[in-house]
Enzyme design. Structure first.
Site, short mmCIF file in Angstrom:
data_model
loop_
_atom_site.label_atom_id
_atom_site.label_comp_id
_atom_site.label_asym_id
_atom_site.label_seq_id
_atom_site.Cartn_x
_atom_site.Cartn_y
_atom_site.Cartn_z
CB THR A 65 47.85 102.15 84.84
OG1 THR A 65 47.33 103.27 85.54
CG2 THR A 65 49.11 101.67 85.52
CB THR A 122 53.99 106.76 87.96
OG1 THR A 122 53.57 105.86 88.99
CG2 THR A 122 53.48 108.14 88.29
CD GLU A 178 41.08 109.64 88.76
OE1 GLU A 178 42.01 110.25 88.22
OE2 GLU A 178 40.93 108.42 88.66
C1 LIG Z 1 42.87 98.73 92.75
C2 LIG Z 1 43.46 99.64 91.72
C3 LIG Z 1 42.63 100.23 90.76
C4 LIG Z 1 43.17 101.01 89.74
N1 LIG Z 1 42.34 101.50 88.74
C5 LIG Z 1 42.89 102.10 87.66
C6 LIG Z 1 42.08 102.45 86.52
O1 LIG Z 1 40.85 102.27 86.53
N2 LIG Z 1 42.69 102.98 85.43
C7 LIG Z 1 44.04 103.20 85.37
O2 LIG Z 1 44.51 103.67 84.34
N3 LIG Z 1 44.84 102.88 86.44
C8 LIG Z 1 44.30 102.33 87.57
N4 LIG Z 1 45.10 101.98 88.64
C9 LIG Z 1 46.54 102.22 88.55
C10 LIG Z 1 47.02 103.29 89.52
O3 LIG Z 1 46.68 104.57 89.02
C11 LIG Z 1 48.52 103.07 89.69
O4 LIG Z 1 48.71 101.86 90.40
C12 LIG Z 1 49.19 104.21 90.42
O5 LIG Z 1 49.12 105.39 89.67
C13 LIG Z 1 50.65 103.87 90.70
O6 LIG Z 1 51.28 103.40 89.55
P1 LIG Z 1 52.06 102.01 89.54
O7 LIG Z 1 51.23 101.02 90.26
O8 LIG Z 1 52.45 101.69 88.16
O9 LIG Z 1 53.33 102.31 90.42
P2 LIG Z 1 54.84 102.67 89.94
O10 LIG Z 1 54.75 103.78 88.96
O11 LIG Z 1 55.45 101.38 89.51
O12 LIG Z 1 55.43 103.14 91.29
C14 LIG Z 1 55.67 102.27 92.39
C15 LIG Z 1 56.04 103.09 93.61
O13 LIG Z 1 57.20 103.89 93.32
C16 LIG Z 1 56.95 105.26 93.53
N5 LIG Z 1 57.63 106.04 92.49
C17 LIG Z 1 57.65 105.81 91.14
N6 LIG Z 1 58.38 106.75 90.52
C18 LIG Z 1 58.81 107.61 91.48
C19 LIG Z 1 59.59 108.81 91.46
N7 LIG Z 1 60.08 109.32 90.32
N8 LIG Z 1 59.84 109.43 92.65
C20 LIG Z 1 59.38 108.92 93.81
N9 LIG Z 1 58.61 107.79 93.89
C21 LIG Z 1 58.33 107.16 92.73
C22 LIG Z 1 55.45 105.42 93.43
O14 LIG Z 1 55.02 106.54 94.20
C23 LIG Z 1 54.94 104.10 93.99
O15 LIG Z 1 54.81 104.19 95.40
C24 LIG Z 1 44.56 101.25 89.71
C25 LIG Z 1 45.39 100.70 90.69
C26 LIG Z 1 44.86 99.89 91.68
C27 LIG Z 1 45.79 99.27 92.70
#
Ligand SMILES: Cc1cc2nc3c(=O)[nH]c(=O)nc-3n(C[C@H](O)[C@H](O)[C@H](O)COP(=O)(O)OP(=O)(O)OC[C@H]3O[C@@H](n4cnc5c(N)ncnc54)[C@H](O)[C@@H]3O)c2cc1C
Length: 385
Positions: A123, A129, A243
């Site tokens: 990430t 995402t 996972e």
């Molecule tokens: C405590 C914690 C540990 C983590 N550990 C890891 C790790 O070890 N390694 C790693 O790589 N990542 C890690 N992550 C990251 C995690 O995988 C991401 O937070 C998660 O995939 C969501 O991505 P984002 O936070 O960037 O949300 P965003 O992509 O910014 O999205 C925000 C919101 O908008 C929604 N959204 C976005 N695009 C769309 C769309 N096209 N249609 C509908 N809804 C949408 C999403 O569903 C979400 O609810 C961790 C996160 C947390 C909070």
């Protein structure tokens, strides 16, 4: 609620280990914002985290179903597999896509507990995402790659020796498909900390060790590239089903934990001269979430069965993660409500588990992205992005 499956030996083994780490242990670690080092050590020494490493490399050679039972039992006993689950699926990336030399170099040492591979860096702060737009680059210079960029939410880095890193090796504008041109590397964390990687911890709602990472001309030996250059995104995707299934199992474990606590309390707590559980307004929500956790559990076993038989399991792994994360969250809410005011007291551990289980509707994949996968890949609806 007692499971009569073929995994009794695993269940009782993990439970016996967890018995040495009662609620107070995890509660104290949570209050201190610490890492359950003694617990993780005990799991590693007992071989539970090398369950999926093949026997030829010193592991137990078990499948995903058995591994998921280990994760489930940790959460069911009141612990949090989030401190350790990375090891289960990250070693899978090396196993599936690594060269013979990489497997021989790392897997026996991981199985022996000498090395931890707990971290995976995918990430990024500006792309979220939308992974294929990630901006971290790895540029080949003779016998090494030079990495620059930034990652966010990268868990367990401070408690890991190795990290799987996803970076762009060919610019997005130069690839045929946006999923091409990314590569994965094994990063030696200690070495990287001396040579251009900075770790900044992110305080967060859960006691989960997670970090921002900054790469400033970090040099990674070319021999640490896993598989073929440019194919890294595909390798990462291959690991996601494992996972998601493991995390579904953790949510199932949480769900049973909440149900057990609520049932016990509803039987014991007397208000208006009767146990609160005698009121249907209290007992029906417990029954309802029990049904939901049981149903999610079936999907988790189906996903794991398909994975273990090398059959496609993307839909089932996603559905298992969705159903289990939803059921565990509903169980958490129910448990808190059943306990009334006492549910908020740290000494009951419900508020801690409540926070922990909430995470799984966001990470490692958010609920909307699961809906999107099912809509587009299973139901054939038009692509939305
Ligand atoms: C405590 C914690 C540990 C983590 N550990 C890891 C790790 O070890 N390694 C790693 O790589 N990542 C890690 N992550 C990251 C995690 O995988 C991401 O937070 C998660 O995939 C969501 O991505 P984002 O936070 O960037 O949300 P965003 O992509 O910014 O999205 C925000 C919101 O908008 C929604 N959204 C976005 N695009 C769309 C769309 N096209 N249609 C509908 N809804 C949408 C999403 O569903 C979400 O609810 C961790 C996160 C947390 C909070």
């Amino acid at each position: 609620m007692e499971q009569n499956d073929e995994f009794q030996e695993i269940r009782s083994g993990v439970r016996a280990l967890c018995a040495d780490f009662p609620d107070e242990y995890f509660r104290t670690i949570d209050a201190q914002r610490g890492y359950p080092e003694r617990f993780v050590d005990a799991l590693i020494q007992a071989g539970w985290l090398s369950a999926m490493i093949p026997e030829e490399y010193g592991g137990s050679g078990l499948g995903l179903t058995a591994a998921s039972v280990i994760m489930e039992e940790i959460n069911r006993c009141g612990g949090n597999s989030g401190a350790v689950h990375g090891q289960m699926y990250n070693m899978g990336t090396v196993l599936r896509n690594g060269s013979r030399a990489q497997k021989e170099r790392y897997l026996p040492r991981i199985a022996a507990g000498e090395l931890r591979i707990q971290a995976m860096a995918v990430t990024e702060p500006t792309t979220g995402t939308d992974t294929t737009r990630l901006k971290t680059t790895a540029v080949r210079k003779e016998d090494r790659y030079v990495v620059n960029g930034q990652k966010v939410w990268i868990s367990r880095v401070q408690h890991s020796d190795l990290m799987i890193l996803l970076a762009r090796t060919t610019a997005l504008a130069e690839v045929r498909k946006k999923s091409e041109g990314m590569s994965i590397f094994i990063v030696d964390v200690k070495e990287a900390l001396r040579r251009g990687m900075t770790v900044r911890p992110i305080p967060n709602m859960v006691n989960h060790e997670t970090n921002e990472l900054f790469f400033d001309n970090l040099e990674v030996p070319a021999e640490n590239l896993i598989g073929e250059e440019g194919q890294g995104f595909r390798y990462i995707l291959d690991g996601l089903n494992a996972e998601r299934t493991l995390i579904a199992a953790e949510c199932i474990g949480d769900g049973y934990w909440f149900i057990e606590r609520a049932t016990r309390y509803a039987n014991e707590r007397v208000v208006f001269d009767r146990p609160i559980g005698k009121n249907q307004g209290v007992q029906f929500p417990i029954a309802e979430v029990y049904i939901e956790v049981e149903a999610a559990n079936l999907m988790r076993y189906e996903a794991a069965r398909l994975f273990d038989n090398q059959l496609p399991c993307g839909a089932e792994a996603n559905m298992a993660k969705y159903l289990a994360a939803k059921a565990s969250w509903e169980a958490a809410n129910m448990c808190l409500q059943t306990h009334g005011g006492f549910g908020f007291a740290c000494e009951y551990d419900i508020e801690r588990k409540f926070r922990e289980t909430r995470l799984y509707q966001v990470a490692p994949i958010s609920t909307n992205l699961i809906f999107s996968y099912i809509a587009e890949h299973v139901l054939g609806l038009p692509r939305s992005f």
